[in-house]
Each structure stands twice: as structure tokens, then as C-alpha cells.
Design an enzyme around this catalytic site. Structure first.
Site, PDB file in Angstrom:
ATOM      1  N   THR A 400       0.726  -1.258   0.000  1.00  0.00           N
ATOM      2  CA  THR A 400       0.000   0.000   0.000  1.00  0.00           C
ATOM      3  C   THR A 400       0.761   1.320   0.000  1.00  0.00           C
ATOM      4  O   THR A 400       1.876   1.438   0.454  1.00  0.00           O
ATOM      5  CB  THR A 400      -1.037   0.062   1.141  1.00  0.00           C
ATOM      6  OG1 THR A 400      -0.397  -0.021   2.383  1.00  0.00           O
ATOM      7  CG2 THR A 400      -2.033  -1.027   0.998  1.00  0.00           C
ATOM      8  N   THR A 418      -2.613  -0.437  -3.639  1.00  0.00           N
ATOM      9  CA  THR A 418      -1.718  -1.500  -3.191  1.00  0.00           C
ATOM     10  C   THR A 418      -1.345  -2.482  -4.296  1.00  0.00           C
ATOM     11  O   THR A 418      -2.126  -2.697  -5.229  1.00  0.00           O
ATOM     12  CB  THR A 418      -2.392  -2.284  -2.043  1.00  0.00           C
ATOM     13  OG1 THR A 418      -1.537  -3.339  -1.619  1.00  0.00           O
ATOM     14  CG2 THR A 418      -3.719  -2.875  -2.475  1.00  0.00           C
ATOM     15  N   ASP A 447      -3.707 -12.046   0.694  1.00  0.00           N
ATOM     16  CA  ASP A 447      -4.576 -11.335   1.628  1.00  0.00           C
ATOM     17  C   ASP A 447      -5.789 -12.168   2.022  1.00  0.00           C
ATOM     18  O   ASP A 447      -6.536 -11.785   2.921  1.00  0.00           O
ATOM     19  CB  ASP A 447      -5.030  -9.997   1.029  1.00  0.00           C
ATOM     20  CG  ASP A 447      -4.269  -8.810   1.613  1.00  0.00           C
ATOM     21  OD1 ASP A 447      -3.329  -9.042   2.398  1.00  0.00           O
ATOM     22  OD2 ASP A 447      -4.604  -7.676   1.285  1.00  0.00           O
ATOM     23  N   SER A 472      -9.408  -6.644   3.156  1.00  0.00           N
ATOM     24  CA  SER A 472      -8.346  -5.635   3.188  1.00  0.00           C
ATOM     25  C   SER A 472      -8.402  -4.881   4.505  1.00  0.00           C
ATOM     26  O   SER A 472      -9.437  -4.863   5.192  1.00  0.00           O
ATOM     27  CB  SER A 472      -8.538  -4.652   2.029  1.00  0.00           C
ATOM     28  OG  SER A 472      -7.646  -3.572   2.135  1.00  0.00           O
ATOM     29  N   SER A 473      -7.286  -4.257   4.849  1.00  0.00           N
ATOM     30  CA  SER A 473      -7.247  -3.340   5.992  1.00  0.00           C
ATOM     31  C   SER A 473      -7.205  -1.885   5.552  1.00  0.00           C
ATOM     32  O   SER A 473      -7.157  -0.991   6.408  1.00  0.00           O
ATOM     33  CB  SER A 473      -6.018  -3.632   6.854  1.00  0.00           C
ATOM     34  OG  SER A 473      -6.055  -4.947   7.345  1.00  0.00           O
ATOM     35  N   GLY A 495       0.344  -0.103   5.366  1.00  0.00           N
ATOM     36  CA  GLY A 495       0.836  -0.817   6.539  1.00  0.00           C
ATOM     37  C   GLY A 495       0.154  -2.110   6.883  1.00  0.00           C
ATOM     38  O   GLY A 495       0.200  -2.531   8.037  1.00  0.00           O
ATOM     39  N   GLY A 496      -0.521  -2.792   5.928  1.00  0.00           N
ATOM     40  CA  GLY A 496      -1.201  -4.034   6.284  1.00  0.00           C
ATOM     41  C   GLY A 496      -2.237  -3.773   7.364  1.00  0.00           C
ATOM     42  O   GLY A 496      -2.855  -2.699   7.398  1.00  0.00           O
TER      43      GLY A 496
END
Length: 591
Positions: A400, A418, A447, A472-473, A495-496
Site C-alpha cells: 500500500t 496497493t 490477503d 483488506s485493511s 501498513g497491512g
């Protein structure tokens, strides 16, 4: 800016921190140092992006009469060149847009190929594969370009072709390799295995091009010239699509030309929640877990007894606030792990995603927060929801870059974009041009939960299924005045899963604690994801405060926590205050 914060910013973290340390916290990219940023103030319009060339491309489009949506398209194309480790047309994105009257949510998330299977990324012994082992199997159908074209068709002002021009010029004329790109290339051991990537990123001895080297990308320029004329269809059929599929299938992947041709971006209903009766916080619905989890954290803090003014004389929040922040995060991440996935495949608890934000439910959850660490939290039951699903186990999530734009007419965009891990699948396509360079493909299949079910047979919501969008985050966020509807803030981060905590920190520090966006972003990071320790940014927190957290029962682990936050705040007098993360190369450009 408080002097203690500025003095801490003068400290530059050691270059070359190990990628392993960053991955301890499920982070996308290694640390390459801390460079102080001044913060920015503009009167008319502003663009925040992770590289100066990308931010300037967006500002150029605004100066030429474009709007916020136009600017974000141009920024993304340039990021593909100058920050290829993080995003590009081989990946996906979530975009939040305020056009002055309504809020839109545009879904350009990648999808699993039609031939994907639930166990395709497991070793024979049942353990998950890494990116290197998964090779082409980790590549999902990219969606960012198709999504941007669809959003532009509804909301853009300048011609689509004009938005490609800044990136075409840079690709043809060349751009200077930045310190961060050079460092990440030097640390990566997989990218050099791909012949196309090796010829582009490295010299004949296999060394990454040095800082300042003028890097040209003729393949990407040629692809963008076709995209300018024909649109996103260039990546969905024809020579570019054939080249993508050829490279993926040569590395054991299952992506097909039919997958590329069938991809459709979606416009979804954003999720908005009123916070502290003052702010309307709007973000992306599932398959993003970011916004629901972020709003849960904000409200659990309020209901769970967190100090409303936690800032100490040293410019940092106190241990009591950090403790309750950690506990609120655990509760929110527990719900995330059990319930949230692609809504086309997994229904919301009690049939409504807003059930996770119900006041009574969150007050019951907040009552679990005590004076000591609760250990690992378990998911709740919003509206007495019953599920046969198993929570997803912890596994690395990466990826990302984030872009925020507010234009002169008050339109705002927040887009998080991302290719998943740093340099994605480490597969580069030349778009069928036969030229040097091109664009990297995502590894977004990782993911998904790589284990589809637990030993007791319960399925995991976020398991791999054909044509599904992985959870997703990403948390692109727009905040409005709850009474007037006036746009106040655009922000987000890479940042995940740590995206959620990075974004929450910045939102709290600006709107609740009165810091500027730059001051908020500069604050050291700290987070809990409900699995493992409480992570605290290395060398940024006093030893005394860390010990106070241990006394409350938290296991502390220091990590680089390399965020890449971008934020623009609109003040009461109409100024635009911008902030860019000192942990990366971004700036805020405007006028």
C-alpha cells in the site's frame, strides 16, 4: 509543534533495519530512516502523496483546471513509476470521494481468478506458502485502473488522456532513483529473479541502480499512451493482457485472459458513523475491514474509560491511554478476524454491517476493558449474531500507499492503493511492448486466509474462493462536520493491518487532541492486533512508559512500524493543513 516531538524527529533511525523486524508487525516495507517533515499550509488546494514527484503531478493537474478525482488519477500513474514497491496498475485500490453533496466509495480491489481453489497456497504439510513459493499463484486480477476510469467517467473534469501525461513524461525522460527505492531494492532478494524486473531495476552486476540514477521506463510510457487513447481495456484484453497472463502462468499461476476481461469495478455504499456528536467519519465497507475496525476502536476508547486528554508534557500519550487503546484494539480486531470478508460471499453479522457499530453492543464490549491486559480477546455477538465461522489466524499482510486530495471547490478524495507486499509478486509485465520496464503485478491472493478451515471443520470467512475479493485493511477516510456536512479531513495510510491503528492515531490526534496533521503523523506509532505483543515504534517511546505498560500486563515488542501516513485538514478559516509521514518520502503539494 511541541519541542519534545521536534527533538525526537531530529533523531534519524538507523538505515538498513531488517525486513524481518518490520514483518514482525505485519508491515509492508522495511524502515529506511526518519526524515523530519515541516508540515504544509495552503489556501486553495492540496495533494498529499508518498513521493514528491507524485504529489507534484497531482498539484499540476489541479493547476490545469482538474478536480480532486483528476488529481488522484495522475498521482497513481506517477506512483507506479517512483514508488513501484507499493502500488501501481498491476494492483488494486479503494477510493473515497466527496463531491460536495454526497460521499462515494469506489472498489477497485483485485479478485481471485476463476480457477482459484481454497488450498492453492498451502504446502503439502498444510503450512501456508510465502510469496516466493507461491510465485504466479499469488497474483489476483488487478482492478485499480478500471476503477479509476469508472470513477473518472462519473466525476472527472479533465480529459482522461491528459491525466496520463505527467507519468508518460517521467517514464520517457527518466526520474532520479530515490534513497528509499534504492534501499528497498538492495534489501529484496526475490525481485532479481524476474528477468524483466532485473533488467529494469538493476545493473549488469545485479546491483540496484544508485541513488540519483536517471531511470527510464519506456514500456510503461508505451502502455500509458495506449491507456490514454483506449482506457483501462488495454490491461483487460489484447497484447498487454496476453503478456500479463503469459508471465503469471509461466510461474504456476492460474490468472487467465478471461479473468482480466471480466473484471468489473464496483461502487459501494460508504459506511459513515457519528463520533463524539461532532464528526461524521466515513470510510470503506467490506471487503475492507479497515473502517469498521477503526470506528470500533474510536468508540470503544470513549466507552472504555480512556482519558480524553492523554497528552503529557513530553508530547506523548500516557500509559493509561495506551493501555486502553491496546485493549480496544484487541476487541475490534477479534470481531474483524471472525466476521469481515467479501460481502458477496459472507453475510454481515445479523444481516447488517452497522451491527458491529451499535452503541449498546460496543458499550458491552467496552465493559471488558479493565485495569490489566485481557490477553487475547474473542469476538462478540452483535445483535446476538450466531455464526459457524472460525476466526482467521494471524498471517502477514503488507502493501500500500495512500493519497489524499482536497481541491479548491471543497471536493475531497482519500485513496489507498496497493500491490500487497513490497514489489508485489516480483513479476514485472512489459505490457506486451517488448521494451524495458513496465509494471509490477500484485500478490493479493495472500490477503485471503490461506487456511480455508480449522481442524474442527469450521470455515474461515476470508478463505480463497473464485472471483472473491480478499479482505483488506485499507482505510481511506473522510471526516465531515456532523452538523454542517463540511469536509474536515482526508487521511489514510499503508501498513497491512497496522493501517487501522496508524489512521486511528492520526484522526484522534488531530480532531481530539488538537494537533496539526504533521504533528499527529509525527507521533510514534504503537498498536495491538490481538495476536502477539503490543508493538511500540523502536527507539521512540521512553523506557519508563514501556515499563508502565508491562505493569499492566502487556508484552512489549519494539518494531520499526514504518507507516506512510498522508493527511489534509481543512480548518475553520478555510486553510488546508497537510502532513506527510517522516518515515517515507512523501510531501504535500498545493497552492
Amino acid at each position: 509543534m511541541p519541542s519534545i516531538i521536534r527533538s525526537k524527529l531530529i533523531l534519524t533511525l538507523a538505515l538498513g533495519a531488517s525486513l524481518a523486524n518490520a514483518q514482525d508487525a505485519n508491515l509492508p516495507e522495511a524502515d529506511t530512516g526518519l526524515v523530519p517533515k515541516p508540515g504544509w499550509s495552503y489556501k486553495r488546494e492540496a495533494v498529499a502523496a508518498a513521493n514528491p514527484l507524485a504529489a507534484e503531478a497531482g498539484a499540476r493537474i489541479l493547476r490545469e483546471g482538474g478536480n480532486a478525482l483528476d488529481a488522484v488519477v495522475a498521482v497513481q500513474m506517477v506512483l507506479n513509476l517512483v514508488e513501484p514497491q507499493s502500488s501501481g496498475i498491476g494492483g488494486g485500490a479503494f477510493l473515497m470521494l466527496s463531491d460536495g453533496s454526497k460521499v462515494q466509495a469506489w472498489d477497485g480491489r483485485e479478485t481471485a481468478p476463476a480457477a482459484a481453489t481454497p488450498e492453492m497456497l498451502l504446502r503439502p504439510d498444510g503450512r501456508p506458502m510465502g510469496v516466493a513459493e507461491g510465485e504466479g499463484r499469488v497474483v489476483a486480477t488487478p482492478g485499480v485502473l478500471a476503477m479509476l476510469q469508472a470513477a473518472h467517467a462519473s466525476n472527472g473534469r479533465l480529459p482522461w488522456a491528459k491525466l496520463m501525461q505527467p507519468a508518460i513524461e517521467l517514464a520517457e525522460q527518466g526520474f532520479a532513483v530515490s534513497p528509499r527505492l534504492n534501499k528497498l531494492l538492495a534489501q529484496d532478494r526475490l525481485l532479481v529473479r524476474d528477468e524483466q524486473a532485473r533488467r529494469y531495476f538493476f545493473d549488469t552486476e545485479g546491483r540496484p541502480w544508485p541513488v540519483g540514477h536517471k531511470l527510464k521506463n519506456p514500456a510503461f510510457a508505451a502502455v500509458l499512451r495506449r491507456v490514454a487513447e483506449q482506457g483501462a481495456v488495454v490491461l483487460q484484453e489484447g497484447s498487454a493482457a496476453q503478456d500479463i497472463v503469459k508471465r503469471v502462468q509461466a510461474r504456476q499461476g492460474v490468472l487467465s485472459e478471461a479473468d482480466l476481461k471480466a473484471y468489473k469495478p464496483l461502487q459501494r455504499e460508504p459506511i459513515c458513523a457519528v463520533w463524539r456528536q461532532q464528526y461524521k467519519v466515513c470510510g470503506f465497507p467490506p471487503p475492507s475491514s479497515g473502517h469498521l475496525t477503526l470506528v470500533q476502536v474510536l468508540k470503544l476508547l470513549d466507552y472504555g474509560g480512556a482519558p480524553t486528554d492523554p497528552m503529557q508534557a513530553n508530547g506523548l500519550p500516557n500509559a493509561e491511554w495506551l493501555h486502553r487503546y491496546a485493549e480496544a484494539s484487541k476487541l475490534a480486531f477479534a470481531d474483524r478476524a471472525l466476521y469481515i470478508a467479501d460481502p458477496a460471499f459472507t453475510p454481515a453479522p445479523a444481516g447488517d454491517w452497522q451491527s458491529l457499530l451499535d452503541e449498546d453492543y460496543l458499550k458491552r464490549r467496552a465493559a471488558l476493558i479493565g485495569s490489566k491486559s485481557m490477553g487475547q480477546a474473542v469476538a462478540g455477538q452483535p445483535r446476538a449474531a450466531v455464526t459457524a465461522l472460525a476466526p482467521q489466524r494471524d498471517q502477514p499482510e503488507y502493501g500500500t500507499s495512500h493519497i489524499s486530495v482536497i481541491d479548491a471547490e471543497g471536493r475531497g478524495v482519500a485513496m489507498t492503493t496497493t500491490i500487497e507486499a513490497a514489489f508485489g509478486a516480483r513479476i514485472m509485465s512489459d505490457g506486451g511492448t517488448g521494451l524495458t520496464g513496465g509494471f509490477l503485478l500484485n500478490n493479493q491472493m495472500t490477503d485471503f486466509s490461506l487456511r480455508s478451515r480449522e481442524a474442527d471443520g469450521r470455515l474461515v470467512a476470508n478463505r480463497i474462493e473464485p472471483l472473491k475479493r480478499p479482505r483488506s485493511s485499507m482505510s481511506p477516510t473522510l471526516v465531515f462536520d456532523a452538523k454542517t456536512g463540511r469536509l474536515l479531513l482526508s487521511l489514510g495510510a499503508p501498513g497491512g493491518p497496522a493501517i487501522i491503528s496508524f489512521t486511528a492515531k492520526t484522526l484522534l490526534a488531530t480532531l481530539a487532541w488538537g494537533l496539526t496533521p504533521q504533528q499527529a503523523i509525527d507521533l510514534p506509532n504503537a498498536l495491538s492486533m490481538n495476536t502477539g505483543p503490543f508493538y511500540m515504534e523502536r527507539d521512540r517511546w521512553p523506557a519508563e512508559l514501556q515499563e508502565q505498560m508491562r505493569e499492566r500486563g502487556h508484552q512489549i515488542q519494539q518494531s520499526e512500524l514504518t507507516s506512510g501516513l498522508q493527511a489534509i485538514q481543512r480548518t475553520a478559516d478555510g486553510r488546508l493543513l497537510g502532513g506527510a509521514d517522516p518515515r517515507r518520502e512523501g510531501i504535500v503539494s498545493g497552492r
